[in-house]
Design an enzyme around this catalytic site. Structure first.
Site, PDB file in Angstrom:
ATOM      1  CG  ASP A   1      -3.310  -0.390 -13.166  1.00 12.31           C
ATOM      2  OD1 ASP A   1      -2.916   0.669 -13.691  1.00 12.31           O
ATOM      3  OD2 ASP A   1      -3.958  -0.425 -12.114  1.00 12.31           O
TER       4      ASP A   1
ATOM      5  CD  GLU B   1      -1.529   8.629 -11.012  1.00 15.05           C
ATOM      6  OE1 GLU B   1      -1.913   8.146  -9.922  1.00 15.05           O
ATOM      7  OE2 GLU B   1      -2.123   8.463 -12.091  1.00 15.05           O
TER       8      GLU B   1
ATOM      9  CE  LYS C   1      -1.374   7.363  -6.347  1.00 14.71           C
ATOM     10  NZ  LYS C   1      -2.197   7.693  -7.526  1.00 14.71           N
TER      11      LYS C   1
END
Lengths: 768, 768
Positions: free
Chosen positions: B358, B488, B601
Site C-alpha cells: 500500500d 486476492e 476483490k
C-alpha cells in the site's frame, strides 16, 4: 534409516537399550485392541526420552482454529487425539532408590513385541547407584477378547540383596498432549475411588465432555503364590494409586499383576461408568493374567489364520509385512461402527481426527480380504451415519439440495481440518467414499447394501459433483476449478484429472446404482427418492450431460493425461535432477517452490488409473506411468504402494520391488525420520495392497470373479498370502517355479489364475 | 452505513453521546503525530463499550506463527501492533462517586475532532446518581511540533454543588491487546518514579525488548490561576498516578493540565530514557498548554497550506476528503526513515506490521505531491535499508545470488505474515517497490537517487524476477506459475497478467537505470556492481530474453488481457447477478467458492493499466475496464480509487464519482461495518488519488512535465486541490465552467492543461 531392531519373522526385538531411539521403539511397540491402546513405554518411572501415550478410541478434544485471516466456512476446531490416563504405570522403589533406567546401569535389556501372540515383553537387569542389582521381567497386552482391558505381569527379582521393595501401581490422569498450546490440559477430574489394591478415576474431557473411567486392581505373587499385602491408597489431583511395601529376598521373584480397564461414555451413561468399571475389574482379575493371555494368543492365532503373509528367504521383508498386518489389526477391528482408522492409530498423538480418505482408498481392501465382511461394511456404515453432517458441511460451502461433502478429517462427521486448500479444495475424498461402495459391492456381491445405505450416499455425493463443476464457454465442456488433488504438492489447480475423472465416474456409478436398486428393491427406492427429494429425471439428465462433457486435460504429443490444466507449463524434470541434500522437499523447499515444481507427492493420474484400470488399456497405463513415476517423490506414505502395484502389472518387477520396500519397513527402519511421533498406520494397508494386488495380482472382475496373477519377487523363495473371498478362505503361494492356491473352505471356488479359469474343490489345493 | 456524525467542512462532530457507536467514534477521532497516537477515548473512567488504544510507532511484539501443517519458509512470527501505556487517563471522583459516562445521565455531549487545528475536544454535563451535576470540557492533542508529547486540558465545573473533587491523572501500562491469545500481556515493568505532580513508568516489551518510558506531569488551575495542590503518589504494578484532592465550588472551573511524553528505545539508549523523559516533561510543561496548542495550530495550518482540497457545494464530500488527508498526515510525517504507514495507523491494533505494498502503490504519490520531497524519499530509503533482509527472505524461499523478495508485511524488514498464498506468492509487491522508485524519480527528477540507492534495489528485485519465471516448452515463452495477484480473490494462479507485466517492466526499468547510472555516476556504478557482483553482460542478456519472451494471457475474441491463464474457464457474470444479501462475499461465501468465481476483490489488470497507462491506448483501457469493472466487488479498500481514476480518464464521470464515494467516507460512514477496529489509513491515499489523478487528471509525462485535465463532478460547484511539484506549489481549481491554476511560488512553471501547454509566472494564476 535405522537398523537397530533385530530382524525376526514374528517378533520386533530391541536387544540392548537404545536410549536415543526410545521414542521410536515406543511407537513401533505400541499395543492396541481397536478400542484402547498405547505406546510401548515402560511401566516403571523413566526420566529419559519418552513420549507417554495411552489412547481411548473416539475420545478427542476440539482445538480452536487459529488462522491469519479467517476464511468463511472454516471449522471452529481441529479434533485433537487425546492422550488419556496412564494405566500402565508401576513405580518401583528399592529402599530409597527409584528404579529408573535413565539413572542406573542397564544390562541384558531386551524389549520384544510378540506379534504372533499379541503382547509386549521386556526384561533387563538394573544396577542401581547403590550397587543393588534387580532383574525385571514385564509382560503387557491390551486384550482383544476383553477389549476394555489391559493386563500387566511385572516381575522383580533382587539379585544381590534382601530389601523392602515398594511398588506403586497407579492411574495418572495428569497427562498432557505434547502438541498442546501453552501446556493446556484437556482433562478434568470428576471423581476417584480407592480400595484395597484397587483404584479408579473418572475424568472428563474439556469442551467435548467425554467421560472415561480408568480403573485398576493389583495382585501380588511371591514364590509362585498369591499373597496378601498392605496397601496404602494414594490420591492426588487426577491421580490414584496403591503403595505396596514388600519384603523381597535375594533371588526371590515378586510378581505384580496389574489389571486395568478403560470405560468411556461412548458406550454407557457416564454415571454408570464407575460401577461398570468395578464389575469389569472383578471379571478380569478373576479370570487372571495367564488365562487372559491364553485367550489373547488364541484370538491372535485366529486373526493370523486369515491374515498372514509369509515370505520365505527374506526375514526383513517377512517381519515388515507382519508388522503392518499386526498394527492394522490392533488399530481397527470393525466391532464398533462409530470408530475408524486414525492415521497414527494408538501409536501417537500427531494429526488430528480419526478418519481420512485413507480409510476408503487404502484400508478398506485390506479388511475386505482379511476380516469378516461386517468389518468392511462397518467402515461404509460409518460414512452413511455421517451423511447428515456431510450435507451440512457442503451447505456451509454454499451447496444445496442434499449435496454432501464428506470432511477431509473428522472424528464425528464434522470437518476438523482448517487449511483452505485442503479443507475446501481437496474434494476428491468424496469420490473415494463413493468408490469404496463400489469396491465393497464388487468384492462381496452384497448388492443389497446399495439399497440399504449405498445409494443414498452416492446420490448425495453426485449432487455435490453436479454443483461443483461449471460450464466453461471457452472449452465447451464442464470444468472443475480450484481443487487440490491427492498430489498435495499442487494446490488450487484447475481440472485435476483425477478429481474430474472420479467425479464423472461417481455420476456414472450412481446412475448404475439407481437402476440396480430400482430393480432389486423398488419399495426401498421409492421410499428413498421421496425422502431425499431425488428428482430422478432431472438429476440423471444433468449427470449424463456432465458425464458426456467433462473436460480431461490431455497431452496429445505424449498421449498422457495431464494432472491439471497447466501442468505442461512447468519445468519438467526427473526426481534424479533434484540436488543432493534437498529431500524430502517438504523439509527443504518453501511451499511455493514445491507448488510450481513438477515434483509429485503422490501421483494423481496413476491413482486414477489404479482405481479405474478396467477402463484403460495397458499401453495407456505404461505411458502415464513412464511419464509420472520419474517426477514422483513419494513424500506421501500412501504413494509407493500404487506404483508398486502398477509396476507389477506392467512387468517392471524391479521397480515393483523397490516401491514395495519403501512402504514395508517404513516405520521399522524409521525411513522418514518421524516414527518417534507414531507409526503410519493407514499406509500399512498400502503395503498389504502392494503384496496382494501387486505381487499377487489379485483383482475382482466386473462379474465378481476372483482373479490372480501371482509372482514371487526375485530374491524371495516363496510368497504366500491368505484372502477371504465370499465365504472362501484361500492361501495363495508363489514360488519362483509355480503358483499354488489352497482352498481352506468346504465349498469349491472358481477363479482365474493368470487369465486361466481354475476350479478348486473344498479343502483342496492346485498348483499351476 | 451510519450517519450519526454531523457533516462539517473542517470538523468531525458527534452531537449527543452515541454509546453503541463509541468504538467507531474512537477510531474516527484518533489523534497522531507520526510518532505516537491513539484512539479518541475518554480521559475519565468509562465502563461502557470502548477500545482503549495508545500506540508508539515502531514498537511491536512477535506473535508466534501457528498453522495447521507447517510449511518450510514460514516466518517465525507475526508482528503485532502493540497497545502501549495509556497516558490520557484522568480518573475523576466527586466525593464518593466516580465520573463514568456509562453510569450517569449525560447531557449536552459533544465530541469534536478539529482537523484544521489538530485537536480533539469534548464537552458534556454529567448528572451523577447523587444528583450532582458537573460540566466537563476536555481538549487533547498529540503535538506535531514536540512529537514525543501529548497535552490535555481537562476542565471540571460543579453546576449544582460545592464538593471535594479528586482527580487522578495516571499512566497505566497494565494494558492488553484485544487480539492477544489467552489474555497474554506484552509489557513488563522495568521501573517507575513519582514526584510532586509527576509520574513516570518504564516498560519493556516481551521478546522484542523495546523500552518505552511514559511520563506525565500535572498542573491545576482554579479561577484562571495556577494553584498549588496536595498530590498523593500512587504506584501499582505497571501503574503510576498522582491523586489530587481539590475543593471545588459551584460554578467554579477547575482545570487539570496533563502533559505526557512517550520516549522509546528506538531513539535513545534505554537507560537514558527516564532522564530524558524528565527533561522533556520540564520542557513542555514550561511551554504550557496554550502555547503548545498555538504551535500545533500553526503547524497544521502549514500542512493544510500544501495539502488542502476544497469542495464547494458538498459538505459531506468536503469533510470526507479532509478527513482522509488529516489522518494520512497524522500517521506519517516522513521525519523518521525507519517508520512507515501502518494500515490502521494510530487508530487501532488490527493487522500486524506497519508496512504493506500500500505504501508504494497508493501512499507515495500523496506524500510526493503534498509534502517535502524528503518525505517520499524516506519512504524509499526505508526499503533500501531493508534490502539485506529482503535478500535473506528470498534465500529462505530458495532464491540465490542477491535476489530480493520484499516482505508482504513487515515491521523491520522481516516477513511477518504467514499464509502461504500471501507470504510466498503475493510477490507482485516486489514490483510495486520497483515502481515506486520510478514514480519518485519521474515526479522529482531526482535521478541521483538511482545512483545512490535505487539501482541497487532494482537489480536485486530484477534478480528475483529472473529466477522466479520459468521457460514453458508448451508455450515457448516465460511463464510465472503459482502467484497471487493484487486480486486476492484468486490464489496460486498461473501467469497473473499484472505480476508478469510488472516483472518484465521491472527488468526493463532496471536496464534503463543501469544505463542512466553508468552515465551520471560511473564511479558509483563501478563500486556498486563490484559490491553486489552484478555480471552486467549476463544479467542484462537474461533480462532482455525474459522481456522479449514473457507470456501475457490474452483473449483474442474480446481483445482483453486475462488476469490469469485459466480465467476464461470461469463462469463469467456481473456483480449484479450475485444474490441479494450475499455481499460482502468474504463474509458470506467460503473461500473456495470465492476463488473459483469470476468476482474480483481488486482488479489486477486495471491496476496494471493504471501504473503503465502510457504503454496502452485508451481503447485498450476501455475494453479492459468494461470487461473487469462489472466483475469487481471492491472488497479491498484499495480498489475503487483506481477505477475512479480510470473512469475519469475514460470520461465515465458518473462511474468515477460513484467509485470516489466508495472511498471518501469509508470510515466516516462505517461503510464496511468495521471502523470500530480502526480506520483504513492507506486507502485514504487512494481517495486523494481519485481526486487529484482522477478529477484533476494529474500526470507526469516521461520528460517530467506536469499534466492536468481537471473537471468538477456534476454535483459540486468547485473542486480545488494543491500540489507541490519540483519546487512549485500550485492550486488547481475546477468549476463547472473553467479551470484555474494558481502558482504560489516565485518561479514560473510550464505545464499542460488538457493537453495544451500553459506557462504561469510566479505568484500568478491562469484560467482556461
Amino acid at each position: 534409516m535405522k537398523h537397530y531392531l533385530t530382524q525376526d519373522p514374528w517378533r520386533i526385538v530391541e536387544d540392548g537399550f537404545h536410549r536415543d531411539y526410545n521414542e521410536i521403539t515406543e511407537s513401533v511397540m505400541s499395543l492396541g485392541n481397536g478400542r484402547l491402546g498405547g505406546r510401548g513405554s515402560f511401566e516403571e518411572k523413566f526420566s529419559g526420552k519418552t513420549l507417554q501415550g495411552n489412547y481411548v478410541a473416539g475420545v478427542y478434544y476440539p482445538d480452536k482454529t487459529r488462522v491469519g485471516w479467517w476464511k468463511n466456512g472454516y471449522p471452529e476446531y481441529f479434533a485433537k487425539v487425546l492422550n488419556a490416563a496412564n494405566w500402565i504405570g508401576i513405580d518401583v522403589d528399592i529402599e530409597y532408590e527409584a528404579l529408573d533406567l535413565a539413572q542406573c546401569e542397564v544390562r541384558d535389556f531386551r524389549r520384544v513385541l510378540n506379534m504372533q501372540e499379541g503382547y509386549l515383553e521386556r526384561e533387563f537387569v538394573a544396577v542401581l547407584k547403590s550397587g543393588k542389582e534387580v532383574r525385571v521381567n514385564a509382560k503387557r497386552f491390551c486384550s482383544i477378547v476383553d477389549d476394555e482391558a489391559g493386563a500387566i505381569r511385572y516381575a522383580i527379582t533382587p539379585l544381590n540383596f534382601d530389601a523392602k521393595i515398594t511398588v506403586t501401581p497407579y492411574v495418572d490422569g495428569g497427562i498432557r498432549n505434547r502438541d498442546a498450546n501453552y501446556d493446556e490440559t484437556f482433562w478434568d477430574e470428576v471423581r476417584k475411588e480407592t480400595a484395597y489394591g484397587e483404584a479408579y478415576i473418572q475424568l472428563r474431557t474439556r469442551k467435548t465432555g467425554f467421560h472415561v473411567v480408568t480403573g485398576m486392581c493389583v495382585e501380588i505373587e511371591q514364590d509362585g503364590v498369591r499373597i496378601d499385602y498392605q496397601s496404602q491408597p494414594i490420591k492426588y489431583e487426577k491421580y490414584v494409586a496403591n503403595r505396596i511395601s514388600l519384603d523381597c529376598r535375594r533371588g526371590q521373584e515378586t510378581v505384580v499383576y496389574k489389571y486395568a480397564v478403560n470405560l468411556s461414555s461412548l458406550n454407557m451413561p457416564s454415571d454408570s461408568l464407575m460401577r461398570e468399571a468395578h464389575t469389569a475389574i472383578q471379571t478380569i482379575s478373576r479370570k487372571g493374567f495367564d488365562r487372559m493371555l491364553v485367550e489373547q494368543q488364541q484370538a491372535w492365532a485366529d486373526k493370523w489364520k486369515t491374515n498372514d503373509i509369509t515370505i520365505d528367504g527374506d526375514v526383513a521383508a517377512q517381519q515388515g509385512i507382519r508388522f503392518n498386518i499386526f498394527q492394522l489389526n490392533q488399530t481397527y477391528t470393525g466391532e464398533d461402527e462409530r470408530l475408524n482408522i486414525g492415521p497414527k492409530g494408538f501409536t501417537g498423538e500427531k494429526y488430528g481426527g480419526s478418519t481420512y480418505w485413507d480409510t476408503e482408498a487404502y484400508c478398506l481392501p485390506f479388511y475386505l480380504s482379511t476380516a469378516d465382511q461386517k468389518v468392511a461394511r462397518n467402515l461404509l456404515i460409518y460414512r452413511h451415519k455421517q451423511l447428515g453432517k456431510a450435507i451440512e458441511n457442503a451447505q456451509k460451502l454454499g451447496f444445496r439440495a442434499g449435496a454432501a461433502l464428506y470432511p477431509m478429517v473428522t472424528m464425528n462427521g464434522e470437518e476438523c481440518h482448517n487449511e483452505w486448500e485442503i479443507t475446501f479444495e481437496e474434494i476428491h475424498r468424496n469420490g473415494a467414499i463413493a468408490y469404496a461402495i463400489y469396491d465393497y459391492v464388487r468384492y462381496t456381491g452384497d448388492e443389497q447394501y446399495l439399497a440399504d445405505y449405498g445409494l443414498e450416499v452416492l446420490i448425495a455425493i453426485s449432487r455435490f459433483w453436479s454443483q461443483r463443476v461449471n460450464w466453461s464457454k471457452a472449452k465447451n465442456q464442464y470444468v472443475m476449478l480450484g481443487v487440490t488433488g491427492p498430489n498435495e504438492y499442487e494446490n488450487n489447480v484447475n481440472n485435476n484429472w483425477y478429481t474430474n475423472y472420479i467425479a464423472a465416474w461417481t455420476l456414472r456409478y450412481t446412475l448404475e446404482a439407481v437402476e440396480k436398486v430400482k430393480a432389486i428393491a423398488p419399495d426401498r427406492y421409492a421410499e428413498l427418492i421421496d425422502r431425499i427429494h431425488f428428482r430422478e429425471e432431472k438429476e440423471t439428465a444433468t449427470a449424463r450431460h456432465i458425464i458426456d462433457h467433462m473436460h480431461y486435460p490431455f497431452d496429445p504429443e505424449r498421449q498422457v493425461f495431464l494432472q491439471q490444466s497447466d501442468f505442461l507449463d512447468k519445468d519438467l524434470m526427473p526426481v534424479s535432477d533434484i540436488p543432493k541434500g534437498q529431500r524430502p522437499l517438504n523439509q527443504h523447499w518453501s511451499w511455493d517452490r514445491i507448488l510450481r515444481s513438477c515434483f509429485i507427492k503422490q501421483a494423481d493420474v496413476l491413482q486414477g488409473l489404479y482405481f479405474f484400470e478396467d477402463e484403460f488399456d495397458t499401453d495407456t497405463l505404461k505411458r502415464n506411468f513412464d511419464f509420472y513415476e520419474p517426477m514422483t517423490v513419494h513424500e506421501s506414505s500412501l504413494s509407493p504402494c500404487v506404483h508398486s502395484i502398477q509396476a507389477s502389472k506392467l512387468g517392471m518387477k524391479e521397480k515393483a520391488y523397490e516401491m514395495y520396500l519403501r512402504t514395508a519397513r517404513l516405520d521399522l527402519d524409521d525411513y522418514n525420520n518421524d516414527t518417534e511421533d507414531g507409526c503410519h498406520i493407514t499406509s500399512m494397508a498400502g503395503t498389504w495392497l502392494a503384496v496382494v494386488k501387486g505381487f499377487g495380482g489379485m483383482r475382482i472382475s466386473h462379474d465378481g470373479q476372483l482373479q490372480l496373477a501371482p509372482y514371487c519377487p526375485e530374491n524371495w523363495q516363496a510368497l504366500s498370502f491368505k484372502i477371504r473371498f465370499r465365504g472362501n478362505l484361500l492361501a495363495v503361494t508363489a514360488t519362483q517355479a509355480d503358483v499354488t492356491v489352497q482352498n481352506f473352505s468346504t465349498q469349491p471356488i472358481t477363479l482365474q489364475v493368470n487369465g486361466q479359469p481354475l476350479t478348486i474343490a473344498g479343502n483342496q489345493s492346485q498348483t499351476v
